[in-house]
Motif scaffolding. Structure first.
Motif, PDB file in Angstrom:
ATOM      1  N   UNK A 136       0.563  -1.297   0.243  1.00  0.00           N
ATOM      2  CA  UNK A 136       0.134  -0.059   0.067  1.00  0.00           C
ATOM      3  C   UNK A 136       0.616   1.321  -0.154  1.00  0.00           C
ATOM      4  N   UNK A 137       2.038   1.160   1.090  1.00  0.00           N
ATOM      5  CA  UNK A 137       2.168   2.465   0.669  1.00  0.00           C
ATOM      6  C   UNK A 137       3.693   2.047  -0.514  1.00  0.00           C
ATOM      7  N   UNK A 142       3.434   5.921  -5.290  1.00  0.00           N
ATOM      8  CA  UNK A 142       3.713   5.667  -6.694  1.00  0.00           C
ATOM      9  C   UNK A 142       2.851   6.685  -7.516  1.00  0.00           C
ATOM     10  N   UNK A 143       2.120   6.593  -6.729  1.00  0.00           N
ATOM     11  CA  UNK A 143       1.304   8.005  -7.195  1.00  0.00           C
ATOM     12  C   UNK A 143       1.375   9.114  -6.574  1.00  0.00           C
ATOM     13  N   UNK A 144       1.962   9.408  -5.345  1.00  0.00           N
ATOM     14  CA  UNK A 144       2.194  10.610  -4.765  1.00  0.00           C
ATOM     15  C   UNK A 144       3.355  10.921  -5.855  1.00  0.00           C
TER      16      UNK A 144
ATOM     17  N   UNK B 156      14.141  11.496  -7.599  1.00  0.00           N
ATOM     18  CA  UNK B 156      13.726  12.907  -6.713  1.00  0.00           C
ATOM     19  C   UNK B 156      14.542  14.138  -6.839  1.00  0.00           C
ATOM     20  N   UNK B 157      15.422  13.918  -7.345  1.00  0.00           N
ATOM     21  CA  UNK B 157      16.435  15.907  -7.471  1.00  0.00           C
ATOM     22  C   UNK B 157      15.475  16.316  -8.408  1.00  0.00           C
ATOM     23  N   UNK B 158      14.695  15.879  -9.224  1.00  0.00           N
ATOM     24  CA  UNK B 158      14.349  16.166  -9.801  1.00  0.00           C
ATOM     25  C   UNK B 158      12.669  16.778  -9.903  1.00  0.00           C
ATOM     26  N   UNK B 159      12.169  16.197  -9.163  1.00  0.00           N
ATOM     27  CA  UNK B 159      10.493  16.416  -9.193  1.00  0.00           C
ATOM     28  C   UNK B 159      10.268  17.546  -7.482  1.00  0.00           C
ATOM     29  N   UNK B 160       9.411  18.056  -8.107  1.00  0.00           N
ATOM     30  CA  UNK B 160       8.411  18.759  -6.793  1.00  0.00           C
ATOM     31  C   UNK B 160       9.334  17.943  -5.631  1.00  0.00           C
ATOM     32  N   UNK B 161       8.865  19.110  -4.152  1.00  0.00           N
ATOM     33  CA  UNK B 161       8.584  18.642  -2.865  1.00  0.00           C
ATOM     34  C   UNK B 161       9.531  17.221  -2.542  1.00  0.00           C
TER      35      UNK B 161
END
Lengths: 252, 225
Positions: A136-137, A142-144, B156-161
């Protein structure tokens, strides 16, 4: 036409076929689920050991199976996407993840409700429970992740990478918790090996078929929705990558 | 350029910039120091309790520190558009991944090495004779954390938040590392024979191997796009 190209065409044809048959699939899903619910909740007798509690299994087991089906779809779709970069497959993956969150969440909640009277606890360190929580996490992550990337091509690739790494990771999660539990809490679960009699098997099978059809129906609807949004974005120029878009804005 | 040279140069570059700025290692160290202080405020422990809780505390501290350290791994590449140069450099992308992985591993191990004496002092541990197996467990677990962390840092370095997303992606997938690291640390600290926790070390090794290969393979797609 190469076999890969024909496979891509098959994916686009699949969308068309789904469009044509989605109502029938939805109708069949409803039929099977109603028949399964009737047999499970009214026609079948309560279980000898678990009593009426067993009835939640008719919902819980099909949901859990469909959650795994959703993640397998997501994994295979992600592999295919990284290979062929077909946007329709990416929409299918995105849809499978969204639907997967729903099925995983319901499977966890119904499992927890079943566990309280049966194991006398809402939660225990069972490998299946923990793997589903991790699943689930991962799906929510993935969606986030997809929501936080602006460039559609990057979004699709990164999401596919996450899905594949997660799929490889899940068996290790399962085994790590299984070792942990069997070494430290040998007593907990005593309901392994419920012998399945026909009265219980029939509604379970009906519900499983119904839920799988429901999953395909939801997947089809969501894939189409995402595909249409994708087309709309392409029309508005959203398909361009970030630097290309900046260039276009500068030029205009 | 031969494959190993590329890896060597990437590691050298990362370690050199770290040596010059000492930005990461000092901030990581003081962060972890804070975590240890909070632990020692929060729990007033006798000897038995210390032994029971210590493995968990050690890995909570290391886990949080790794989020801070690994998350920054590719952040340094965003200044001056270094990431684009890495992307267009005519070298195999897998070598860049391995170089980054080894650089991160060195940094994390250094921080952990500094933290172990602090744990010993603040919690009055008597583990000098168990240091070698403890270091082995720490290394095995840190390899797994770094393998995943390096990949997700690039992702993640290229995304927001990115600060939020990095731990959200890393922690669920690193669950087997934490479980087996805590269990084998428990085994080491309570002085069990090696055969008692051997399977946890094996699980750590399997995780390290599988996830490093998978991340190595996936890294190409992340840097390609």
């Amino acid at each position: 036409m190469s076999p890969i190209e024909s496979l891509v065409t098959v994916m686009h044809k699949l969308i068309k076929i789904l469009r044509r048959f989605e109502e029938k699939i939805g109708f069949c899903a409803a039929l099977f689920i109603f028949a399964g619910l009737y047999m499970g909740l009214i026609a079948s007798p309560p279980d000898y050991y678990q009593g009426e509690v067993v009835r939640i299994m008719y919902v819980h087991v099909p949901f859990a199976k469909c959650a795994l089906l959703a993640y397998t779809t997501l994994f295979l779709g992600s592999l295919f996407y990284l290979w062929k970069k077909d946007p329709v497959v990416d929409n299918l993956c995105h849809a499978a993840a969204g639907v997967g969150v729903f099925f995983t969440l319901v499977a966890l909640v119904t499992g927890s409700i079943w566990a309280k009277p049966t194991w006398n606890t809402w939660w225990t360190w069972d490998p299946r429970l923990v793997s589903f929580a991790i699943l689930l996490l991962i799906l929510i992550g993935y969606v986030m992740l997809r929501a936080l990337i602006d460039d559609p091509r990057k979004e699709a690739t990164y999401a596919a990478v996450l899905a594949i790494i997660g799929f490889i990771d899940l068996p290790i999660v399962y085994f790590s918790v299984e070792w942990w539990r069997t070494l430290h809490q040998p007593m907990s679960i005593s309901v392994r090996g419920i012998s399945i009699s026909p009265e219980i098997r029939t509604p379970l099978i009906l519900m499983s078929i119904g839920m799988s059809l429901l999953f395909i129906y939801m997947l089809a609807i969501r894939t189409q929705m995402l595909y249409l949004r994708h087309l709309l974005e392409a029309k508005q120029g959203g398909l361009l990558s970030e630097p290309e878009r900046r260039l276009r804005d500068d030029l205009s | 350029m031969p494959y190993f040279n590329i890896i060597k140069w990437i590691v050298w570059k990362d370690l050199l910039s770290e040596m010059r700025s000492r930005e990461n290692i000092s901030s990581l160290f003081f962060f972890a120091f804070n975590v240890i202080l909070i632990f020692s405020f929060s729990f007033s422990m006798d000897r038995d309790m210390t032994l029971a809780l210590m493995p968990g505390l050690i890995w909570v501290a290391f886990g949080f520190t790794s989020v801070l350290g690994l998350g920054k791994s590719f952040l340094s590449e965003t200044s001056n558009d270094c990431l684009s140069y890495l992307r267009i450099a005519p070298v195999p992308k897998g070598a860049i991944y391995l170089g980054k992985l080894i650089g991160n591993l060195c940094l994390m191990l250094m921080v952990e090495l500094i933290l172990v004496p602090l744990f010993i002092v603040f919690f009055n541990l008597d583990i000098l004779d168990k240091l070698l197996p403890l270091l082995f467990v720490m290394t095995a677990a840190t390899v797994g954390l770094c393998a995943l962390g390096t990949l997700f840092s690039a992702l993640t370095v290229q995304i927001r938040a990115r600060e939020v997303m990095f731990p959200l992606l890393l922690f669920p997938l690193a669950a087997p590392v934490f479980i087996s690291a805590v269990e084998s640390t428990q085994g080491v600290l309570s002085g069990d024979p090696f055969s008692f926790y051997r399977h946890w070390i094996e699980l750590l090794m399997i995780f390290d191997l599988v996830l490093t290969i998978a991340s190595f393979w996936m890294f190409e797609f992340i840097l390609d796009d």
